[in-house]
Design an enzyme around this catalytic site. Structure first.
Site, PDB file in Angstrom:
ATOM      1  N   THR A   1     -43.793  20.929 -51.926  1.00 14.91           N
ATOM      2  CA  THR A   1     -43.084  21.940 -51.150  1.00 14.91           C
ATOM      3  C   THR A   1     -43.963  22.343 -49.967  1.00 14.91           C
ATOM      4  OG1 THR A   1     -41.962  22.767 -53.125  1.00 14.91           O
ATOM      5  CG2 THR A   1     -42.014  24.222 -51.216  1.00 14.91           C
TER       6      THR A   1
ATOM      7  N   LYS B   1     -35.447  22.549 -49.678  1.00 22.54           N
ATOM      8  CA  LYS B   1     -36.288  22.932 -50.816  1.00 22.54           C
ATOM      9  C   LYS B   1     -36.649  24.412 -50.733  1.00 22.54           C
ATOM     10  CE  LYS B   1     -38.689  22.504 -54.579  1.00 22.54           C
ATOM     11  NZ  LYS B   1     -39.846  21.625 -54.783  1.00 22.54           N
TER      12      LYS B   1
ATOM     13  N   LYS C   1     -47.203  30.578 -53.661  1.00 28.20           N
ATOM     14  CA  LYS C   1     -47.133  29.606 -52.579  1.00 28.20           C
ATOM     15  C   LYS C   1     -45.698  29.418 -52.080  1.00 28.20           C
ATOM     16  CE  LYS C   1     -47.166  25.228 -53.708  1.00 28.20           C
ATOM     17  NZ  LYS C   1     -45.892  24.635 -53.211  1.00 28.20           N
TER      18      LYS C   1
END
Length: 297
Positions: free
Chosen positions: A96, A171, A239
C-alpha cells in the site's frame, strides 16, 4: 509457460503468494531478510539462488513489503532489483503506497525497459495461500500481459483499473473502509458488553444482520478467542490510514471517520499493542470502559 518469478517479502501475504505461484508450476524464488523463511520456502520446493545472481533471468518480480520506503529500496536502492532485470520483465508491486509514489516507481522502471504493475492486494493471508486474492491492478496492457501467469496463480479476481496510480488510489479507498470497519467493530462489540451482550453472542447475531461486514466477521472472532496473533497488525493501520489522510489533506477532502479510527489505532499502539493483531484495538475501548475481554486476566 513456466515463469521464473521472485517474490520479495515472505510475510504472511508474501509467503502465501509465493506458495500459490510455486503450486502452479512456476520456478519461484522466495526472498526475505529472514534466512529461516527463505530456507523454509526452499524446503517446500522453492528455487535456490541469490536474487542478484538470478535477477537477469526473471520474468516477474512480486514485491510484497511493508510500505513505500521498503518498495523503493527493493526496486532502486543500493541493491535494487530493477536495474538487474531484463527488458520486458515485470514488477508486480503489492504494498500500500500513495498513488504518486506508484507513478514515480512506474516511470523509473520504464527507464530500464521494465514493466510496472501497480497492484495492491486484498484478502488476507488465507486467500494469499489459496491463490484467491483480489488485486486492484493498474498499468499498461503489456504489463498485464507480462504478469498474467503470476496473477492467475495468486488471484481470484484481478481488477484492471487503468494507468499506474489507479490501483493505489483504489487500495486507499479500500483501506479507509477496512480500517474504519475494524475500529467500529471493536466499538460495537465493547459497547455490547456494557449492555450485557457477550462477545460470542455479538458475533453470532451481528454476523447474520445488516450491521455486519467482512472485517467484523473476520476479526471479531479473534477477540472472542482472546487470540491476538498478528494476521494484520495494529501498526499497519497507522501507515495505511495515515496514507488515506495524507491523500485527503492534499485534495482538501475532509475524512473525519478515518481520522477518528486512526486515533484509536494510535492509542492501541501507544498502549504497546502495535505488534498485535489489529483486532486488539478493542482493548483500547475495553480499558477505557473497565471491561474484561476474553482471555484477559
Amino acid at each position: 509457460m513456466v515463469q521464473k518469478t521472485a517474490v520479495i517479502g515472505l510475510g504472511s501475504m508474501g509467503y502465501g503468494i509465493a506458495q500459490s505461484v510455486l503450486r502452479e508450476g512456476h520456478a519461484t524464488f522466495g526472498v526475505d531478510l529472514d534466512p529461516d523463511l527463505c530456507a523454509k520456502f526452499i524446503a517446500e520446493g522453492g528455487a535456490e539462488g541469490a536474487l542478484p545472481d538470478v535477477a537477469a533471468d526473471l520474468d516477474t518480480v512480486v514485491v510484497v513489503v511493508l510500505n513505500a520506503q521498503q518498495t523503493q529500496t527493493v526496486l532502486f536502492g543500493a541493491d535494487g532489483v530493477v536495474p538487474l532485470l531484463k527488458p520486458g520483465a515485470v514488477v508486480v508491486s503489492c504494498a500500500t503506497v500513495p498513488p504518486d509514489v506508484a507513478r514515480d516507481l512506474g516511470a523509473r522502471s520504464a527507464e530500464y525497459g521494465v514493466h510496472y504493475l501497480d497492484a495492491p492486494i486484498s484478502g488476507g493471508a488465507v486467500k494469499a495461500a489459496s491463490g484467491q486474492l483480489s488485486v486492484m491492478a493498474a498499468g499498461s496492457k503489456d504489463a498485464f500481459a507480462a504478469a498474467a501467469a503470476v496473477l492467475d496463480a495468486c488471484a481470484e479476481t484481478v481488477f484492471q483499473l487503468g494507468d499506474v496510480g489507479a490501483g493505489s488510489a483504489m487500495k486507499a479507498v479500500n483501506q479507509l473502509l477496512a480500517g474504519v470497519h475494524i475500529a467500529t467493530m471493536a466499538e460495537a462489540l465493547t459497547f455490547g458488553m456494557t449492555q450485557g451482550v457477550k462477545p460470542e453472542t455479538f458475533v453470532d447475531v451481528i454476523s447474520k444482520c445488516a450491521g455486519t461486514s467482512w472485517m467484523l466477521e473476520n476479526r471479531a472472532p479473534h477477540i472472542v478467542a482472546g487470540d491476538y496473533t498478528p494476521h494484520s497488525a495494529v501498526d499497519i493501520w497507522l501507515k495505511d490510514l495515515g496514507i488515506v489522510l495524507d491523500i485527503a489533506k492534499a485534495d482538501k477532502f475532509s475524512a473525519p471517520l478515518t481520522a477518528a479510527a486512526l486515533q484509536q489505532f494510535v492509542a492501541a499502539a501507544g498502549q504497546g499493542l502495535g505488534a498485535e493483531d489489529d483486532a486488539a484495538v478493542a482493548k483500547v475501548y475495553a480499558r477505557n470502559a473497565g471491561l474484561v475481554l476474553p482471555g484477559d486476566a
